[in-house]
Design an enzyme around this catalytic site. Structure first.
Site, PDB file in Angstrom:
ATOM      1  N   HIS A  17       0.862  -1.198   0.000  1.00 45.85           N
ATOM      2  CA  HIS A  17       0.000   0.000   0.000  1.00 45.85           C
ATOM      3  C   HIS A  17       0.896   1.245   0.000  1.00 45.85           C
ATOM      4  O   HIS A  17       1.516   1.566   1.008  1.00 45.85           O
ATOM      5  CB  HIS A  17      -0.887   0.006   1.256  1.00 45.85           C
ATOM      6  CG  HIS A  17      -1.854   1.169   1.309  1.00 45.85           C
ATOM      7  ND1 HIS A  17      -3.188   0.987   1.598  1.00 45.85           N
ATOM      8  CD2 HIS A  17      -1.683   2.505   1.142  1.00 45.85           C
ATOM      9  CE1 HIS A  17      -3.788   2.168   1.592  1.00 45.85           C
ATOM     10  NE2 HIS A  17      -2.897   3.107   1.318  1.00 45.85           N
ATOM     11  N   HIS A  19       1.438   5.475  -1.792  1.00 45.72           N
ATOM     12  CA  HIS A  19       1.004   6.602  -2.635  1.00 45.72           C
ATOM     13  C   HIS A  19       2.238   7.217  -3.281  1.00 45.72           C
ATOM     14  O   HIS A  19       3.184   7.597  -2.575  1.00 45.72           O
ATOM     15  CB  HIS A  19       0.305   7.672  -1.791  1.00 45.72           C
ATOM     16  CG  HIS A  19      -0.925   7.181  -1.112  1.00 45.72           C
ATOM     17  ND1 HIS A  19      -2.182   7.336  -1.634  1.00 45.72           N
ATOM     18  CD2 HIS A  19      -1.088   6.498   0.050  1.00 45.72           C
ATOM     19  CE1 HIS A  19      -3.075   6.788  -0.818  1.00 45.72           C
ATOM     20  NE2 HIS A  19      -2.432   6.262   0.210  1.00 45.72           N
ATOM     21  N   LYS A 103      -9.660  -0.264  -5.279  1.00 48.80           N
ATOM     22  CA  LYS A 103      -9.623   0.434  -3.994  1.00 48.80           C
ATOM     23  C   LYS A 103     -10.949   1.123  -3.724  1.00 48.80           C
ATOM     24  O   LYS A 103     -11.431   1.900  -4.552  1.00 48.80           O
ATOM     25  CB  LYS A 103      -8.489   1.478  -4.021  1.00 48.80           C
ATOM     26  CG  LYS A 103      -8.360   2.305  -2.759  1.00 48.80           C
ATOM     27  CD  LYS A 103      -7.813   1.501  -1.596  1.00 48.80           C
ATOM     28  CE  LYS A 103      -7.907   2.248  -0.272  1.00 48.80           C
ATOM     29  NZ  LYS A 103      -6.792   3.147  -0.032  1.00 48.80           N
ATOM     30  N   HIS A 140     -10.457   1.420   2.387  1.00 55.70           N
ATOM     31  CA  HIS A 140     -10.193   2.447   3.398  1.00 55.70           C
ATOM     32  C   HIS A 140     -11.378   2.366   4.359  1.00 55.70           C
ATOM     33  O   HIS A 140     -12.463   2.869   4.053  1.00 55.70           O
ATOM     34  CB  HIS A 140     -10.073   3.840   2.763  1.00 55.70           C
ATOM     35  CG  HIS A 140      -9.732   4.892   3.772  1.00 55.70           C
ATOM     36  ND1 HIS A 140      -8.514   5.510   3.818  1.00 55.70           N
ATOM     37  CD2 HIS A 140     -10.445   5.390   4.816  1.00 55.70           C
ATOM     38  CE1 HIS A 140      -8.484   6.363   4.843  1.00 55.70           C
ATOM     39  NE2 HIS A 140      -9.653   6.302   5.467  1.00 55.70           N
ATOM     40  N   HIS A 178      -4.369  -0.405   6.197  1.00 51.66           N
ATOM     41  CA  HIS A 178      -3.817   0.376   7.305  1.00 51.66           C
ATOM     42  C   HIS A 178      -4.676   0.296   8.561  1.00 51.66           C
ATOM     43  O   HIS A 178      -5.217   1.309   9.017  1.00 51.66           O
ATOM     44  CB  HIS A 178      -3.563   1.837   6.902  1.00 51.66           C
ATOM     45  CG  HIS A 178      -4.614   2.462   6.000  1.00 51.66           C
ATOM     46  ND1 HIS A 178      -5.952   2.483   6.322  1.00 51.66           N
ATOM     47  CD2 HIS A 178      -4.523   3.073   4.801  1.00 51.66           C
ATOM     48  CE1 HIS A 178      -6.614   3.093   5.351  1.00 51.66           C
ATOM     49  NE2 HIS A 178      -5.768   3.458   4.422  1.00 51.66           N
ATOM     50  N   ASP A 255       1.543   2.727   3.501  1.00 51.06           N
ATOM     51  CA  ASP A 255       0.681   3.901   3.308  1.00 51.06           C
ATOM     52  C   ASP A 255       1.521   5.173   3.252  1.00 51.06           C
ATOM     53  O   ASP A 255       1.061   6.247   3.646  1.00 51.06           O
ATOM     54  CB  ASP A 255      -0.401   4.009   4.390  1.00 51.06           C
ATOM     55  CG  ASP A 255      -1.516   4.962   3.978  1.00 51.06           C
ATOM     56  OD1 ASP A 255      -1.637   5.261   2.780  1.00 51.06           O
ATOM     57  OD2 ASP A 255      -2.257   5.421   4.866  1.00 51.06           O
TER      58      ASP A 255
END
Ligand code: DOR
Ligand code: ZN
Length: 356
Positions: A17, A19, A103, A140, A178, A255
């Site tokens: 995971h 970004h 996602k 999420h 997360h 994350d």
């Protein structure tokens, strides 16, 4: 895995995971992940979000262009779910290997989630297609109702959204991303026990290292603000126990979420901890503190591929004990006045493990 006093060699880990953003920020951050991890599951919350195959292919190419020469790194792409997603397109993207997963951002739950799903009923058809295809759904897991206290949003999501979802879609493969709570750990462990390989969870290094008080230690610390927000110490302890257990459903997902210093240190600062530069080192420190370095390889390098049905990486990395040293802020784009900088998690104090 081999460990000689203060050296630790393990199968190259993956980050399930991360970004990366786009443009100059992407160029600045990708090398940090690519140097330590073999693969990474790349989040699609760009502006505009990555919602179809062509966008994912093009984004993947931009990521690969930012990987340093000689480094082998495989970005695994995800599709951002919207209310009008087409389930057949999703499943086709998965079958063609363009998408590793999709996602689910509840609309407005976090950064760049405004196009996320407003009502789960709108994507029931897509979830049926994903279930049939065996395509993982990455969640999420926070409710967006502003009346729910920010520290309760994960637990309430599990109870009110996730429990019904796993009953309605009994074969759907889910990663609760997360996790930050004891409830998250319990949900994943209990559900996984019923059907191994069906439910998994990523755990970040920062949620293993900080609790909610740390965000306010001596003053407000915007660089520790992320979503889901860090919880009480008892929750951090539950996460640590889960991570070091070596149990299959728990695996590494940083994350890592870069934002420039100006966007973090503002009257309304962005959520996100940029942990990529010291990621595996931070996890090693946690496992060392817990006297569980022998479990790091399962958590970082084996459980993730097993869950996703992929082979483990074939090369290794070696970590060694070192004296902590400071890591400078990472510059973004061309040098000059007002150049954007990103502060790495643990950059000020450093960590006591280094990559060889
Ligand atoms: O803290 C976070 N930052 N949580 C998220 O869910 C998104 C991420 C981001 O993209 O900045
Ligand atoms: Zn994220």
């Amino acid at each position: 895995m081999s460990q000689i006093t203060d050296h630790l060699t393990l199968i190259r880990p993956d980050d399930w995971h991360v970004h990366f953003r786009d443009g100059p920020m992407l160029d600045a951050v990708v090398p940090h992940t690519a140097r330590q991890f073999g693969r990474a599951v790349v989040m699609p919350n760009l502006t505009p979000p990555v919602t179809h195959m062509a966008a994912a292919r093009a984004y993947r190419d931009r990521i690969l262009a930012a990987v340093p020469k000689g480094v082998i790194f495989d970005p695994l792409m995800t599709c951002y779910l919207t209310d009008d997603v087409n389930g057949d397109d999703l499943a086709a993207g998965f079958a063609q290997g363009v998408f590793a997963a999709a996602k689910l951002y509840p609309a407005n739950a976090t950064t760049n989630s405004a196009f996320g799903v407003r009502d789960l009923r709108n994507i029931h058809g897509a979830l049926e297609c994903m279930q049939a295809a065996g395509m993982p759904l990455l969640i999420h897991g926070e409710v967006t109702n502003p009346e729910v206290d920010i520290y309760d949003r994960e637990a309430v999501y599990i109870e009110t959204v996730l429990e019904p979802m796993v009953r309605d879609f009994p074969e759907l493969r889910i990663v609760l991303e997360h996790i930050t709570t004891r409830q998250g750990v319990d949900f994943v462990r209990d559900r996984h026990g019923a059907a191994p390989g069906r439910i998994g969870a990523t755990i970040t290094a920062h949620h293993l290292m900080i609790n909610r008080s740390d965000m306010f230690r001596g003053g407000i610390r915007p660089h520790l603000y992320c979503l889901p927000i860090a919880k009480r110490e008892a929750h951090r302890q539950a996460l640590r126990k889960a991570a070091i257990s070596g149990a299959g459903p728990f695996f590494l997902g940083t994350d890592s979420a870069p934002h420039g210093i100006a966007a973090k240190q503002s009257a309304c600062g962005c959520a996100g901890v940029f942990s990529a530069p010291l990621a595996i080192q931070a996890y090693a420190q946690v496992f060392h503190e817990e006297d569980a370095l022998h479990r790091l390889e399962e958590f970082a390098s084996r459980n993730g591929p097993a869950f996703y049905g992929l082979a483990e990486n074939t090369d290794t990395i070696t970590l060694k004990r070192c004296s902590p040293h400071k890591l400078e802020p990472i510059p973004v784009g061309n040098p000059g006045p007002g150049q954007e900088m990103i502060l790495p998690f643990l950059g000020e104090q450093g960590v006591s493990w280094c990559l060889e």
